[in-house]
Structures are given as structure tokens and as C-alpha cells.
Write a protein that holds these residues in place. Structure first.
Motif, PDB file in Angstrom:
ATOM      1  N   ASP A  26       0.494  -1.023  -0.458  1.00  0.00           N
ATOM      2  CA  ASP A  26      -0.162   0.192   0.142  1.00  0.00           C
ATOM      3  C   ASP A  26       0.864   1.254  -0.288  1.00  0.00           C
ATOM      4  N   ASP A  27       2.250   1.254   0.546  1.00  0.00           N
ATOM      5  CA  ASP A  27       3.156   2.582   0.677  1.00  0.00           C
ATOM      6  C   ASP A  27       3.882   1.945  -0.585  1.00  0.00           C
ATOM      7  N   HIS A  28       4.377   3.071  -1.063  1.00  0.00           N
ATOM      8  CA  HIS A  28       5.340   3.726  -1.966  1.00  0.00           C
ATOM      9  C   HIS A  28       6.912   2.861  -1.721  1.00  0.00           C
ATOM     10  N   ASP A  29       6.699   3.634  -0.928  1.00  0.00           N
ATOM     11  CA  ASP A  29       8.573   3.493  -0.088  1.00  0.00           C
ATOM     12  C   ASP A  29       8.950   1.986  -0.558  1.00  0.00           C
ATOM     13  N   GLU A  30       7.677   1.354   1.305  1.00  0.00           N
ATOM     14  CA  GLU A  30       7.703   0.120   1.654  1.00  0.00           C
ATOM     15  C   GLU A  30       7.949  -0.349   0.241  1.00  0.00           C
ATOM     16  N   ALA A  31       7.416  -0.592  -0.638  1.00  0.00           N
ATOM     17  CA  ALA A  31       7.395  -1.238  -2.284  1.00  0.00           C
ATOM     18  C   ALA A  31       8.591  -0.941  -2.684  1.00  0.00           C
ATOM     19  N   GLU A  32       9.384   0.127  -2.353  1.00  0.00           N
ATOM     20  CA  GLU A  32      10.876   0.737  -2.930  1.00  0.00           C
ATOM     21  C   GLU A  32      11.765  -0.175  -2.437  1.00  0.00           C
ATOM     22  N   GLU A  33      11.570  -0.084  -1.206  1.00  0.00           N
ATOM     23  CA  GLU A  33      12.706  -1.262  -0.245  1.00  0.00           C
ATOM     24  C   GLU A  33      12.193  -2.564  -0.627  1.00  0.00           C
ATOM     25  N   ALA A  34      11.570  -3.333  -0.913  1.00  0.00           N
ATOM     26  CA  ALA A  34      11.249  -4.195  -0.718  1.00  0.00           C
ATOM     27  C   ALA A  34      11.853  -4.565  -1.850  1.00  0.00           C
ATOM     28  N   ALA A  35      11.468  -3.881  -3.034  1.00  0.00           N
ATOM     29  CA  ALA A  35      11.681  -4.530  -4.570  1.00  0.00           C
ATOM     30  C   ALA A  35      13.719  -4.307  -4.682  1.00  0.00           C
ATOM     31  N   GLU A  36      14.539  -3.496  -3.491  1.00  0.00           N
ATOM     32  CA  GLU A  36      16.316  -3.500  -3.558  1.00  0.00           C
ATOM     33  C   GLU A  36      16.360  -4.833  -2.902  1.00  0.00           C
ATOM     34  N   LYS A  37      15.272  -5.010  -1.966  1.00  0.00           N
ATOM     35  CA  LYS A  37      15.715  -6.384  -1.338  1.00  0.00           C
ATOM     36  C   LYS A  37      15.812  -7.658  -2.741  1.00  0.00           C
ATOM     37  N   LEU A  38      15.595  -7.055  -3.807  1.00  0.00           N
ATOM     38  CA  LEU A  38      15.643  -8.430  -3.718  1.00  0.00           C
ATOM     39  C   LEU A  38      16.283  -9.186  -5.030  1.00  0.00           C
ATOM     40  N   THR A  39      16.825 -10.238  -5.838  1.00  0.00           N
ATOM     41  CA  THR A  39      17.658 -10.958  -6.941  1.00  0.00           C
ATOM     42  C   THR A  39      16.786 -10.883  -7.763  1.00  0.00           C
ATOM     43  N   GLY A  40      17.657 -10.908  -9.407  1.00  0.00           N
ATOM     44  CA  GLY A  40      17.479 -11.016 -10.131  1.00  0.00           C
ATOM     45  C   GLY A  40      15.910 -10.247 -11.045  1.00  0.00           C
ATOM     46  N   ASP A  41      15.945 -10.459 -11.782  1.00  0.00           N
ATOM     47  CA  ASP A  41      14.826  -9.427 -12.871  1.00  0.00           C
ATOM     48  C   ASP A  41      13.706  -8.878 -11.840  1.00  0.00           C
ATOM     49  N   LYS A  42      13.074  -8.165 -11.251  1.00  0.00           N
ATOM     50  CA  LYS A  42      12.102  -7.596 -10.610  1.00  0.00           C
ATOM     51  C   LYS A  42      11.444  -5.891 -11.608  1.00  0.00           C
ATOM     52  N   ARG A  43      10.060  -6.160 -10.758  1.00  0.00           N
ATOM     53  CA  ARG A  43       9.514  -4.847 -11.323  1.00  0.00           C
ATOM     54  C   ARG A  43       8.502  -4.555 -11.268  1.00  0.00           C
ATOM     55  N   LEU A  44       8.656  -2.794 -10.115  1.00  0.00           N
ATOM     56  CA  LEU A  44       7.397  -2.808  -9.553  1.00  0.00           C
ATOM     57  C   LEU A  44       6.429  -1.849 -10.147  1.00  0.00           C
ATOM     58  N   ALA A  45       5.226  -1.951  -9.566  1.00  0.00           N
ATOM     59  CA  ALA A  45       3.612  -1.610 -10.971  1.00  0.00           C
ATOM     60  C   ALA A  45       2.988  -1.259 -10.255  1.00  0.00           C
ATOM     61  N   SER A  46       2.500  -0.350  -9.954  1.00  0.00           N
ATOM     62  CA  SER A  46       1.339   0.426  -9.712  1.00  0.00           C
ATOM     63  C   SER A  46       0.467   0.798  -9.966  1.00  0.00           C
ATOM     64  N   GLU A  47      -1.350   0.531  -9.600  1.00  0.00           N
ATOM     65  CA  GLU A  47      -2.626   0.125 -10.740  1.00  0.00           C
ATOM     66  C   GLU A  47      -3.121   1.295  -8.928  1.00  0.00           C
ATOM     67  N   ARG A  48      -4.176   1.810  -9.491  1.00  0.00           N
ATOM     68  CA  ARG A  48      -5.387   2.604  -9.327  1.00  0.00           C
ATOM     69  C   ARG A  48      -6.787   1.609  -8.949  1.00  0.00           C
ATOM     70  N   ASP A  49      -6.715   1.079  -7.539  1.00  0.00           N
ATOM     71  CA  ASP A  49      -7.881   0.699  -7.345  1.00  0.00           C
ATOM     72  C   ASP A  49      -9.154   1.460  -6.599  1.00  0.00           C
ATOM     73  N   ALA A  50     -10.120   2.604  -7.052  1.00  0.00           N
ATOM     74  CA  ALA A  50     -10.392   3.270  -6.421  1.00  0.00           C
ATOM     75  C   ALA A  50     -10.067   4.801  -6.289  1.00  0.00           C
ATOM     76  N   THR A  51      -9.908   5.164  -5.115  1.00  0.00           N
ATOM     77  CA  THR A  51      -8.987   5.841  -4.481  1.00  0.00           C
ATOM     78  C   THR A  51      -7.635   5.755  -4.112  1.00  0.00           C
ATOM     79  N   VAL A  52      -7.619   4.264  -4.125  1.00  0.00           N
ATOM     80  CA  VAL A  52      -6.012   3.992  -3.109  1.00  0.00           C
ATOM     81  C   VAL A  52      -5.079   3.685  -5.125  1.00  0.00           C
ATOM     82  N   VAL A  53      -3.559   3.373  -4.119  1.00  0.00           N
ATOM     83  CA  VAL A  53      -2.583   2.672  -5.148  1.00  0.00           C
ATOM     84  C   VAL A  53      -2.358   1.507  -4.286  1.00  0.00           C
TER      85      VAL A  53
END
Length: 100
Positions: A8-35
Motif C-alpha cells: 500500500d506504501d510506495h516507499d515500502e514497495a521500493e525497499e522490498a524491490a531493492e532486496k530482490l535478486t534477479g529480474d524485478k519490476r514494481l508496478a502501480s495500479e489505482r483501485d478506486a482512490t487507493v494506489v
């Protein structure tokens, strides 16, 4: 790559993405008023452990003291392995034999 987790949080998602090894991608989507931030990556036990998922840290701790297990430790090990078996089927990866 497969969807590994959502955030739910962009910063938390970015931190998690940095922990991964190999190919990775972070994508956002809007669900009503929530990203929502979807983290895609290679499904591996190492990546799941780095993300703190599926009680893998607890499993590691249990296995390190396997010789001194009590009944509650054995029961917890069984619970964790049951969930990991489901995860392994969903992602097409095998549970390592030394975890059994």
C-alpha cells in the motif's frame, strides 16, 4: 517473473524491490482512490526470505536448533511446512529437503 507481493506504501514497495535478486519490476495500479504497488520478481526461497515472507526467518531459527526441539517446536515446523508446500505448488518451486 511473477507477482510476489503487493504493498500500500510506495516507499515500502521500493525497499522490498531493492532486496530482490534477479529480474524485478514494481508496478502501480489505482483501485478506486487507493494506489496499490505490485512487486514482480523471480519466485525463489531466497527472495521470499529477503522479503520476510512465509515465516522463513522463523523456519531458519527452528532448523538451527533442531536437535533441541520441544513438542511446540515440532508443531510449529509442521505448520510452516504446510504453508510452504502450498507456496511451492503456487510458484512451481520445490521445498528443499533439508527443511523437512
Amino acid at each position: 517473473m511473477k507477482l510476489l507481493n503487493t504493498y500500500d506504501d510506495h516507499d515500502e514497495a521500493e525497499e522490498a524491490a531493492e532486496k530482490l535478486t534477479g529480474d524485478k519490476r514494481l508496478a502501480s495500479e489505482r483501485d478506486a482512490t487507493v494506489v496499490i504497488y505490485n512487486l514482480f520478481g523471480i519466485p525463489s526461497w531466497g527472495n521470499f526470505h529477503r522479503l520476510g515472507m512465509y515465516n522463513l526467518g522463523e523456519l531458519k531459527s527452528l532448523l538451527e536448533r533442531r536437535a533441541t526441539w520441544q513438542l511446540n517446536d515440532q508443531a510449529r515446523h509442521t505448520e510452516i511446512l504446510a504453508s510452504l508446500t502450498t507456496v511451492s505448488k503456487n510458484f512451481g518451486i520445490e521445498v528443499p529437503g533439508h527443511w523437512l
